[in-house]
Design a protein around this motif. Structure first.
Motif, mmCIF file in Angstrom:
data_model
loop_
_atom_site.group_PDB
_atom_site.id
_atom_site.type_symbol
_atom_site.label_atom_id
_atom_site.label_comp_id
_atom_site.label_asym_id
_atom_site.label_seq_id
_atom_site.Cartn_x
_atom_site.Cartn_y
_atom_site.Cartn_z
ATOM 1 N N SER A 11 26.089 12.844 -19.257
ATOM 2 C CA SER A 11 27.067 12.665 -20.317
ATOM 3 C C SER A 11 26.629 11.575 -21.284
ATOM 4 O O SER A 11 26.742 11.714 -22.495
ATOM 5 N N MET A 12 26.108 10.473 -20.745
ATOM 6 C CA MET A 12 25.637 9.378 -21.593
ATOM 7 C C MET A 12 24.455 9.816 -22.444
ATOM 8 O O MET A 12 24.337 9.458 -23.628
ATOM 9 N N LYS A 13 23.582 10.627 -21.855
ATOM 10 C CA LYS A 13 22.418 11.118 -22.593
ATOM 11 C C LYS A 13 22.840 12.008 -23.758
ATOM 12 O O LYS A 13 22.293 11.935 -24.858
ATOM 13 N N THR A 14 23.856 12.866 -23.495
ATOM 14 C CA THR A 14 24.352 13.735 -24.559
ATOM 15 C C THR A 14 24.938 12.927 -25.706
ATOM 16 O O THR A 14 24.691 13.210 -26.882
ATOM 17 N N LYS A 15 25.720 11.899 -25.364
ATOM 18 C CA LYS A 15 26.312 11.054 -26.395
ATOM 19 C C LYS A 15 25.237 10.356 -27.217
ATOM 20 O O LYS A 15 25.341 10.216 -28.437
ATOM 21 N N THR A 16 24.187 9.907 -26.530
ATOM 22 C CA THR A 16 23.085 9.236 -27.239
ATOM 23 C C THR A 16 22.400 10.189 -28.202
ATOM 24 O O THR A 16 22.080 9.831 -29.346
ATOM 25 N N MET A 18 23.651 12.917 -29.599
ATOM 26 C CA MET A 18 24.541 13.208 -30.708
ATOM 27 C C MET A 18 24.584 12.058 -31.700
ATOM 28 O O MET A 18 24.614 12.256 -32.916
ATOM 29 N N SER A 19 24.559 10.825 -31.177
ATOM 30 C CA SER A 19 24.548 9.655 -32.062
ATOM 31 C C SER A 19 23.270 9.598 -32.886
ATOM 32 O O SER A 19 23.298 9.314 -34.093
ATOM 33 N N ASP A 20 22.153 9.918 -32.230
ATOM 34 C CA ASP A 20 20.877 9.928 -32.951
ATOM 35 C C ASP A 20 20.868 11.005 -34.032
ATOM 36 O O ASP A 20 20.347 10.790 -35.136
ATOM 37 N N LYS A 22 23.465 12.300 -35.607
ATOM 38 C CA LYS A 22 24.352 11.910 -36.695
ATOM 39 C C LYS A 22 23.690 10.907 -37.625
ATOM 40 O O LYS A 22 23.781 11.014 -38.844
#
Length: 606
Positions: A11-16, A18-20, A22
């Motif tokens: 989950s943390m990897k996915t958020k990272t 997506m942040s990258d 964006k």
């Protein structure tokens, strides 16, 4: 606990990620983002489900964007083509976008800024023809409606088999349309003063409109008085009736379909005015894995007995197998767009119907009675057939069922919150089924000590017979009056209101059954109650119809005493061919299903 720890890093990897993403594309335009997503989709191979999230994302992006450039219009057209399983490509000059299938294609001629100059449709082997309706939809950027139009084109060739089979099926459909036009133009007697209404309700093939712009032929086969008034109030033209599209569909069993017109030009008719068809031989037909279809819009709830009648007409092509059956009122509740979706079918269902002058009726449908097998039916979307001679008889059955549905649905209402408000009903009614085309309405008289029964027999879509059973009272003139009222408005509550007032007047001033004054009053009465016209009453009962005062006045002036838009007997219009009076359903003489004549069906359907 272990599963949570496993999901945490992912989950943390996915958020990272997506942040990258964006931050990387924060300064990019929407057009660039869309092009990138499209390129990624084109390169994706293997399991098509991988593309589903991206596809949905792209669709939402496209729908949110204002199409104001050539690239945006092309992108939107390509997305629609992909949704419909069509190919798409641009011309070398990038001024024409093609939407292609095996058997047809669409040309969209584009202008700078995403404007559309022309839209042309071409069936297999035919030259492209400009399509004003498709052009208008794209110019107004109504992409959803444009997409639905493509469904109509796809339906012409939604047949199993190779291209040559699809071409033959399309050819058969064109010859069917030719024969249906010939049948529709056969001379017949008129029943209504309004020629358009007469064509819909009494025409052998209803109101036929040729297929245009790649759309199927349409047949308007039934319209109720409320539909007429609603249409008149909105546009000044009649609309809102029930329509059938003439198209084709695949079949597991091969059927012999015509490969040429089966009716001579000019048509020959027998002594009864029936069309004479050429026999379906090997020289003029072929066995194909398809049937013709009447695609009903909207779908029609039908009793099993009526479905069986259509099966006999089509010699088994129409089948009731695998249909999900439910009580007819329940089907009507589900398909009534204006009905409260929260209403559920239980042991009994009650409706509170408001009428003019603060009058309220209660209508109860006992679940046990309507749940019998003889009262169950199914929602019919398509009616398959394989001969043009089947259509008039099929339309008669559809009209008959539509008339029954309109009467039952007239007792429905969204005012059920009034049930718990301590409301005193002016009339309490119980609606019971007696047969597939015969129902009864039981109600209490004003004194509250006696019950009366209204028996309603729907002989066909143009004939409703009523009989009022009251203690110690019989008057056939009153029955005739009630029948005329019901035919004119096709509403049970409005008819019950007229009965209540008439019975009340008889109770206050009792008259002998054969009293000449009462007889004269019955024969001269042309509205349910003195001083009120049917349009005014319908407008009060159905405010959504929004019938204008002008429309009411036009109807009042156009209708002479004794008939309305659904009159039983109307004067014949001038300059209309009424020679060779014929049965509106010229089917009994057709050799393709002559056995139907002796199959035990009611005489009114022959």
């Amino acid at each position: 606990m272990e599963s949570k720890s496993e999901r945490g890093p992912a989950s943390m990897k996915t958020k990272t990620l997506m942040s990258d993403l964006k931050s990387k594309y924060a300064d990019k335009s929407w057009n660039e983002t869309i092009q990138l997503v499209r390129r990624c989709m084109e390169k994706t191979k293997g399991d098509g489900r991988v593309c589903e999230p991206i596809t949905k994302c792209l669709e939402k992006i496209n729908e949110a964007l204002n199409v104001s450039s050539l690239a945006a219009m092309v992108s939107r057209l390509e997305m629609i083509a992909k949704q419909k399983g069509l190919g798409s490509h641009l011309s070398p000059t990038e001024t024409v976008c093609y939407l292609t299938a095996d058997m047809f294609y669409i040309e969209v001629v584009l202008l700078p800024g995403g404007r559309v100059e022309d839209v042309r449709a071409a069936h297999h082997g035919e030259a492209p023809v400009s399509s004003p309706s498709l052009l208008q939809l794209l110019r107004m950027k109504k992409f959803q409606e444009f997409s639905l139009k493509l469904d109509d084109l796809v339906s012409f060739y939604n047949i199993q088999g190779e291209s040559d089979v699809k071409v033959k099926v399309y050819t058969a459909l064109r010859h069917l349309e030719t024969d249906l036009f010939k049948i529709s133009h056969l001379p017949r007697s008129l029943r209504e003063s309004d020629l358009h209404i007469d064509l819909i309700m009494n025409g052998r093939i209803g109101n036929v409109q040729p297929g245009r712009d790649g759309s199927p032929m349409t047949i308007e086969y039934y319209i109720s008085p409320l539909d007429v008034l609603t249409g008149l109030s909105g546009t000044g033209e009649v609309s809102g009736g029930r329509v059938a599209l003439v198209t084709v569909g695949s079949s597991d069993v091969s059927h012999r379909l015509q490969m040429q017109s089966l009716i001579s030009s000019p048509p020959q008719v027998d002594s009864f005015g029936f069309p004479v068809f050429q026999p379906l031989t090997e020289s003029c037909s072929e066995l194909l894995p398809a049937t013709f279809l009447l695609k009903l819009q909207p779908p029609l709830p039908m009793l099993n007995s009526f479905i069986e009648k259509m099966g006999k007409i089509t010699d088994g092509v129409m089948s009731e197998k695998h249909l999900q059956v439910e009580p007819l009122p329940q089907l009507l509740l589900k398909t009534n767009k204006k009905q409260n979706s929260k209403i559920s079918w239980t042991d009994w269902v009650q409706f509170v119907v408001p009428l003019p002058a603060s009058e309220y009726h209660s209508y109860v449908f006992p679940g046990a009675e309507w749940g019998r097998e003889s009262c169950k039916g199914a929602l019919i979307h398509t009616v398959p057939f394989d001969h043009p001679g089947h259509v008039p008889a099929l339309l008669d059955v559809l009209r008959h069922q539509a008339a029954i549905n309109v009467l039952l649905a007239s007792c429905f209402s969204n005012h059920n919150q009034l049930k718990d408000a301590g409301l005193q009903y002016d009339l309490r009614c119980e609606v019971l089924p007696e047969s597939d085309h015969y129902l009864s309405v039981t109600f209490s008289l004003d004194d509250g000590n006696h019950l009366a029964v209204l028996q309603v027999t729907v002989v066909d879509s143009n004939q409703v017979s009523c009989r009022l059973l009251m203690p110690d009272f019989v008057d056939h003139k009153l029955d005739d009056f009630i029948s005329r009222v019901l035919m004119r408005c096709m509403s049970i509550p409005i008819t019950m209101r007229a009965i209540r007032r008439k019975v009340s007047s008889l109770t206050t001033h009792p008259l002998p059954a054969a009293d000449p004054e009462l007889t004269t009053a019955m024969e001269s009465t042309s509205t349910p109650h003195s001083g009120e016209s049917v349009p005014e009453i319908i407008s009060a009962v159905y405010p959504s119809a929004s019938v204008s005062h002008e429309a009411i006045e036009e109807e009042r002036m156009a209708s002479s005493p004794g008939y309305y838009v659904m009159s039983v007997a109307s004067p014949v219009a001038d300059n209309v061919n009424t020679d060779a009076v014929a049965n509106p359903s010229p089917c009994a003489s057709l050799g393709v299903y002559s056995h139907w004549v002796t199959s035990g069906l009611p005489a009114e359907l022959l």
